[in-house]
Scaffold this motif. Sequence first.
Motif, mmCIF file in Angstrom:
data_model
loop_
_atom_site.group_PDB
_atom_site.id
_atom_site.type_symbol
_atom_site.label_atom_id
_atom_site.label_comp_id
_atom_site.label_asym_id
_atom_site.label_seq_id
_atom_site.Cartn_x
_atom_site.Cartn_y
_atom_site.Cartn_z
ATOM 1 N N ILE A 18 0.771 -1.036 -0.048
ATOM 2 C CA ILE A 18 0.058 -0.078 -0.083
ATOM 3 C C ILE A 18 0.983 1.216 -0.113
ATOM 4 O O ILE A 18 0.503 2.234 -0.703
ATOM 5 N N GLU A 19 1.937 1.086 0.759
ATOM 6 C CA GLU A 19 2.725 2.358 0.791
ATOM 7 C C GLU A 19 3.500 2.880 -0.504
ATOM 8 O O GLU A 19 3.701 3.740 -1.121
ATOM 9 N N TRP B 228 -7.797 5.903 1.635
ATOM 10 C CA TRP B 228 -6.588 5.089 1.897
ATOM 11 C C TRP B 228 -6.943 4.246 3.114
ATOM 12 O O TRP B 228 -6.329 3.184 3.374
ATOM 13 N N SER C 186 -6.630 0.269 3.461
ATOM 14 C CA SER C 186 -5.528 -0.357 4.478
ATOM 15 C C SER C 186 -6.239 -1.254 5.071
ATOM 16 O O SER C 186 -5.644 -2.106 5.672
#
Length: 95
Positions: A27-28, A51, A55
């Motif tokens: 995700i980052e 986001w 997550s």
Amino acid sequence: IIPERSLQLLTWEELQLRVCGSPDIDIELLRRHTTYRGGYHGWHSAVRRFWRAVSQMTQEELQGLIKFAWGRTRLPQEAQWPTTFKLAPHGGGDA
């Protein structure tokens, strides 16, 4: 296209990773390669909610999101991104 001798330098796992990318969605990494359009920015409330929802997704759900957005289930490797992931409001366009 690739000389057979060059293929002998990599294991099949390394070759698959280089060609297809990792099956695990980072995700980052996705965030680093995201651009915002139509008045959105990284701290916009809708973007923060997006986001937050991302997550909480499972890897399978993340792969579905990536497939919906790009037609593939894996992210490219860090140095090989052909384009960015774009977030825009409905009707916000790509400009």
